[in-house]
Every structure is written in structure tokens, then in C-alpha cells.
Design a protein around this motif. Sequence first.
Motif, mmCIF file in Angstrom:
data_model
loop_
_atom_site.group_PDB
_atom_site.id
_atom_site.type_symbol
_atom_site.label_atom_id
_atom_site.label_comp_id
_atom_site.label_asym_id
_atom_site.label_seq_id
_atom_site.Cartn_x
_atom_site.Cartn_y
_atom_site.Cartn_z
ATOM 1 N N THR B 109 -20.393 5.180 53.455
ATOM 2 C CA THR B 109 -21.324 4.116 53.066
ATOM 3 C C THR B 109 -21.797 4.327 51.635
ATOM 4 O OG1 THR B 109 -22.060 3.954 55.357
ATOM 5 C CG2 THR B 109 -23.461 2.916 53.699
ATOM 6 N N GLN B 111 -20.322 6.010 49.280
ATOM 7 C CA GLN B 111 -19.223 5.801 48.349
ATOM 8 C C GLN B 111 -18.947 4.305 48.167
ATOM 9 O OE1 GLN B 111 -15.639 7.826 49.476
ATOM 10 N NE2 GLN B 111 -14.710 7.585 47.480
ATOM 11 N N ALA B 112 -19.002 3.562 49.257
ATOM 12 C CA ALA B 112 -18.733 2.120 49.185
ATOM 13 C C ALA B 112 -19.794 1.421 48.342
ATOM 14 C CB ALA B 112 -18.689 1.522 50.584
ATOM 15 N N ILE B 113 -21.056 1.718 48.609
ATOM 16 C CA ILE B 113 -22.137 1.033 47.894
ATOM 17 C C ILE B 113 -22.200 1.509 46.447
ATOM 18 C CG2 ILE B 113 -24.608 0.573 47.834
ATOM 19 C CD1 ILE B 113 -23.283 -0.746 50.194
ATOM 20 N N GLY B 115 -19.776 2.761 44.685
ATOM 21 C CA GLY B 115 -18.601 2.224 43.987
ATOM 22 C C GLY B 115 -18.813 0.774 43.593
ATOM 23 N N ALA B 116 -19.438 0.020 44.471
ATOM 24 C CA ALA B 116 -19.683 -1.402 44.188
ATOM 25 C C ALA B 116 -20.791 -1.568 43.150
ATOM 26 C CB ALA B 116 -20.039 -2.140 45.467
ATOM 27 N N MET B 117 -21.832 -0.754 43.280
ATOM 28 C CA MET B 117 -22.973 -0.932 42.373
ATOM 29 C C MET B 117 -22.671 -0.416 40.974
ATOM 30 S SD MET B 117 -26.233 -0.016 44.786
ATOM 31 C CE MET B 117 -27.539 -0.474 43.676
ATOM 32 N N GLY B 118 -21.992 0.704 40.908
ATOM 33 C CA GLY B 118 -21.762 1.302 39.606
ATOM 34 C C GLY B 118 -23.031 1.918 39.056
ATOM 35 N N PRO B 119 -22.946 2.532 37.874
ATOM 36 C CA PRO B 119 -24.135 3.165 37.298
ATOM 37 C C PRO B 119 -25.139 2.113 36.847
ATOM 38 C CG PRO B 119 -22.315 3.242 35.749
ATOM 39 C CD PRO B 119 -21.774 2.651 37.008
ATOM 40 N N PRO B 120 -26.436 2.456 36.810
ATOM 41 C CA PRO B 120 -27.426 1.465 36.380
ATOM 42 C C PRO B 120 -27.294 1.161 34.894
ATOM 43 C CG PRO B 120 -28.466 3.587 36.782
ATOM 44 C CD PRO B 120 -27.052 3.727 37.204
ATOM 45 N N ASP B 123 -31.067 -2.232 31.475
ATOM 46 C CA ASP B 123 -32.006 -3.197 32.070
ATOM 47 C C ASP B 123 -32.453 -2.726 33.452
ATOM 48 O OD1 ASP B 123 -30.353 -6.175 30.765
ATOM 49 O OD2 ASP B 123 -31.894 -4.849 29.920
ATOM 50 N N ASP B 127 -36.461 -1.267 35.000
ATOM 51 C CA ASP B 127 -37.209 -1.684 36.181
ATOM 52 C C ASP B 127 -37.470 -0.545 37.150
ATOM 53 O OD1 ASP B 127 -35.613 -4.961 36.452
ATOM 54 O OD2 ASP B 127 -37.311 -4.221 35.269
#
Lengths: 499, 157, 71
Positions: B109, B111-113, B115-120, B123, B127
Motif C-alpha cells: 500500500t 509503495q503504491a500510494i 509511487g503515485a504521489m511522488g515527492p512533495p 507548494d 502547506d
Amino acid sequence: MQLLDLRGKLDTRSQAFFRHRRIAADRNLITNLEGRWMVLSDADFARFATGGLEDGSALKAELSEKNFLREGWDEGAAREAIARRKGFLGYGPNLHVMVVTLRCNETCVYCHASRADMDAVDTDMSKETAEQSVDLALSSTSPGVTIEFQGGEPLVNFEVLKHIVHYAKEKNEEVGKTLEFTLVSNLALMDEEKLSFLLDHKVQICTSIDGPKELHDKQRKLPTLSSFDAVSHWIPIINQAYAERGLDPALYHVEALLTTTRAALPRWKEIVDTYADLGCRALFLRPIDPFGFAGKTKRTVEYPRAEYLEFYRNATDYILEKNRGGVQMIERFGAIFLTKILRGEDPNFLDIRSPAGAGIGQLAYSYDGSVYTCDEGRMLAAQGDDTFRLGHVASTRYRDIVGHPTVRAMVIASNLDSQPDCVSCTYNPYCGIQTTHNHKTQGSVFGRMRESNICAVHKGIQDYLFGKLADGEPHVLEAFERWTTIRSREHFLHEPSGT
Amino acid sequence: MGTTAIEGIPEDVARVDLDASRAILDVDASLYPLEALYGAAYVFIDRCYVFLDRPDPKTLRVVLTPKSLDGDASAALRAMVGELANELVSAAWRHQITQENRAQIEAVTMQAIAGAMGPPSLDDLEDFDFTEEAFEDPLGIAMSWEEKYAKKKEEGA
Amino acid sequence: MTELRFHRALYRGEAVDEAIKTFDRYATLGRAEEDDYWVVRIEAASEARERRVADELSNFALGLTIRSRSA
């Protein structure tokens, strides 16, 4: 042979982790953690299960080579194989479904799309929303982004479709993705001008063919014309246009999808022949699903999945016979599984992977800018169920979209290693479930696989494929080999001009 | 409460009350963790009124009252009890699987999230709420120079 | 008068309180405690209305209980 016959003699020390399933008389399929497989006779399975393998035997050698034995178990090979199968976890949504309008000129009995009448211009996506959708799509961490135009009928809002193509290519000059465009259309509104744009801008074209004319027209109604005539008019024109551009017809052609309704079930031969006659080399034998209108018309279009599986076996057998006779055709559903089974690779079909692609492999953008985990989530919203809505293109950041708690829940729920039945199913390395389908039909994103139509279909198709692999007929194995050879359609790839 | 048995199921396990249009299922509390009970009950909450009870320490009870009933009420209630029983087994087994495979599920989970989100982005970092104290700092090592010396400077001025 | 008995091992007290607050405009609600139960008494103009409020209140309390466990 019954497992009970082996009780008391079972050995648990010689085997590495494996799962097993009896797929036919004297045929026992075993698979392991990394997706290697063998079909064993009852006698060989008994030897394997009871630790009775003879040293130096061909059986023991093959089991060892395929990593089924604890002695000499190759952890590195297992790790590499699993990493290869799960490579899609490293990046985000590659498929972005953009519903540019709900307006549609056809009425289909099983319509997926919650269509609107042709005067409902308020269901057209605006250019502003389109740009915001593209901005979000290009924010994906995936190195490749495919924008898929859907509707309604996307050709109805061709101006916005063109705008998306232009805007995405322009933005991509800064972003640097490998960009692709796909259009899913009934082709009834196609004309030379539209086709010219689509060809010049390398938009892949996909359509629907439900079978012979009478069946297709009955299920997909145009007000005055024959929908079959419209689609069969344009397919050869488009295919000819690809050939004139020097593209290999075996690789570049209009893709067509079938939605299998009850009326289609006895007509598998006619359906395959219709596809072949139209020059459509790929056939995706999709069963009906419960979304959109199909939920309302299910009394007339639905059927028990055992009947669908009989249809599938008949149709695929016939396709294989056609292949043998020199007419090369692919059955896509089987090809997806076979790529995993035979190649150890995942073709990244988002509904058949673990975890599934909803939210992390695909996103769906409604005409009004709402973003959903997938197109099925969008359809549920059109029927009043907002469960799978993640935000809005104007106000929700990319990371908040893919990091949404709903996405997390769907990732967990579609991880086969967290699912009863799937956790111990022999097809675990190759399979996948659809959480929106579970939600719609069984009330939770987890569902109960034993009662799931999707599970029944997946098991049935894989039983059929492994049976064919065990039969080992040369023409079938040769066809399967071709079906799993992934050739990239590079013509459709848009790279930034600086590359 | 006038209840009738469901064919094939002992009446002390499951029964229907046709007058009140509800179905009752009693299960062994030692077989079903509470998480399974809640998970299964919740699946019905959109189409039924769901009531839980514990008539004795060894028994969990689920009462399902459909919000609407079409056609043969007895058959519908029977089907509902069957579905509830299946959902309970499924939820209980899933609870066990999740506990046993927790590390793997969490890793996939994440790794999936991730991988999808990527580094911040910058911007996103803007926040982030960094105000909450992440660790204790009795020696004031994490204090900025201004925080540490501002008061002394004012006194000296 | 309709009585609901929420077992303390299965329903959170705060969830029952919240449900009472939400539904007290639809009926006269009273609350009591027993060793094993939170008891809610419902009085309304008709038995049918009492039953309806009881049903909805139960679902609400259950939903809040489950949500609080997963938070």
C-alpha cells in the motif's frame, strides 16, 4: 485423486510455498509466489505433495528449476520475478479517462456511460475544465500518460477534444512525458475532417462491435441510421489510412470491443466472423457489467456467468481455429492473463492486477471537472453514489487526489493477499479484482469473491487457458506466443520535441 | 416476539420475525471478532436497519430489518440471513489474513500510494504543518539563534 | 413508548449520545444506563413514528461507533 487420499502422507518440508488447483481429471495446476507454474498429473502431484520425488528425475529437475522446491530455492530469482510483476507500483496513474461530454447520438441497452440527449449541451466539458484536467493528468508521476476520450460520444464535443490534444502536447513540452491519445467512439459522427485531425495527431481509435449487423443495431440504436453500417463504413477507411501512412496493418488498426449480452451468447461464431470480415484482428470478449444502464436492463441483458464462460470457450476455440487457418486474431482477455502466465510480465491492464489501478493507475475526469478513481466510479456518481469521487480539477491538488483515503482503501481492498479466497487461490499471481464492482454488487469494496461474477469469470478463463497450455497443441501454443508478444505502437507516442 | 425458523438452519442460530419483517442471526462470539461483526453489519446499513446485541457473553446477535421488502418477505429475509452469514465468515477470515499479512499489505500500500504521489513539491511543503513539536528538546538545541537570544538582546538594548 | 437497548460492549456511549442529539427533534427521547446497556426511550405521536425514529437512531449510533473504531 482426492487430497484426502494423501492425508497422513503429506510432506511440508520439501516444497517451497505453492498453491494448487485441480483444473481437470489428472491435471493439477501448481503456482508459486512469483507466478511460475506447472500442470502435474495426479501421480506427479502426489509425488510432489508427499515428498516422494526421485533424485535425478525429470520431474524433480523441473520443479527445482521453476523454484517449487525448498532445497536450492532461489530467493533472488523469486524477488526479481515479483519485482517485475509489480513494476507498476513505482509510479502513478498512466491512464486518464476524459469524459468530454455525456451527449450521445446512440442509445445502447447496456450503456456504461450515463448518457444524455443530444441537446444537453450543459454536459459538455468546457475548455477551461479540459485544461485543468490535462494539468492534473500531466502531474502524474507516471513517465507515460494516456489520455482516453470517452463520453457519451466524444465526437459530439470535438472542439474540446481537439483543444485537449493541442493543449496537452504544448504543456508536455515542459513536462516531458511520453504522451498518447485514445478515442473510444461509435464512429457514427465521424467525417473526413475529424478523421484527418485524428490521424494527423496520432489519436488511436477504438470502437464497439456487438456482432453481426442485426444484433449490433438492436443493441446500439441510432435514431435513423444503422449503427453497424456507420461503424463498418469507417473501419476499413481508417485502416486503409494507416496503411497509406506506411504503418504495419498487423499492429495499426482500429481496435474494437465487444459487450457480451444475453443475445450474443449463442452467436459466438457469427461474432468472431463479423470481426474477421471487418478486418478487426483483436477481439475483447467482455462480459456485461452492472454499471450504467446495464443495471436497469439486466433482466434482458444479464446471464449466469457459467453461460458466459461457455460462450468464451466456444468463441476462443474458434478464434484459435481461425489462427490455425491463417487468419491472425487475438482474444484480448486471454492475452492479458497469458502475458502474465507465459512472460512473467504485467501488461498493466488496470482491472486485472493486484492492487488494482483505481486511483493509482487511472483517473477519470467527468465533464464537470469532478475526478474519480476510475470510469466505473464516475458512472456510480452519475447514479447518485459519490463514493469514488476524489475531488475537482479546479481545486484539488494531484497528491491529494491520489493520496485520498478512498484510494488507499481501494488499494488495500484490491490487494489479493488481503482477500479471503484470493489469498489462497492458485491464480493469485495473475489475477485482479474490481473494487467498484464489489461495492456495486456486494455492498463493500472488499466483496466476497466466491459470490463475485468477476471472480467466476477470471477463474473460468484461466482454467480454460491452463487447460490449453496443458494440452500443448502446437498451433495453440504458437498463437498464445504471438498473443503475448508486446510490440510497442510507437507511431502513437508523442515525445516532447526536445527529446 | 413471534419468530419462525429458517429451513435448514437451527432456530437458535437464525430465525425470521415476519410480523416485524426482520431476520435475526445469533453467532458464537468466540468465532467472530468484533471487527468482523462490524464489518459485516456495515455492509447492510444502506438497505437495512441493523441492530447488534449480546444476549449472553458467548453470543453476538444481529437483527436486520430491511428498509423495504418486495415480493416474498420470507424468501427475502432468508436470503438476507444467508448473505449476512457469508459476510461474517468473509470479514472474520479477512481480519485474520490482515493480521497475518499486515507487513506485506502495508508495504504494498505504501509503495503504491508513494509511487503515485511522488515527492512533495515546494507548494505542498508550504502547506505542511511543522508547528507540532516532533521531539523533546530540553537543551534547546533545535531553537534558532533568534529564539534563544532574543530576550537577552532586548534586555541589553 | 419504544425502548432501545444498546449493549455497552458493542456501542460507544458517545455514539449513542450523538444519535440522541441528532434525533431528539423527531420524538421525545430519554436516556438511562444499566450495567450492560445504554437505554434510550422513545415517545412520539404514533407507534409507527417511534419505530422509525428507533430504526434510524440505531443505524446512526452503529455507524458512529464503527467510524470511531477506525479513526
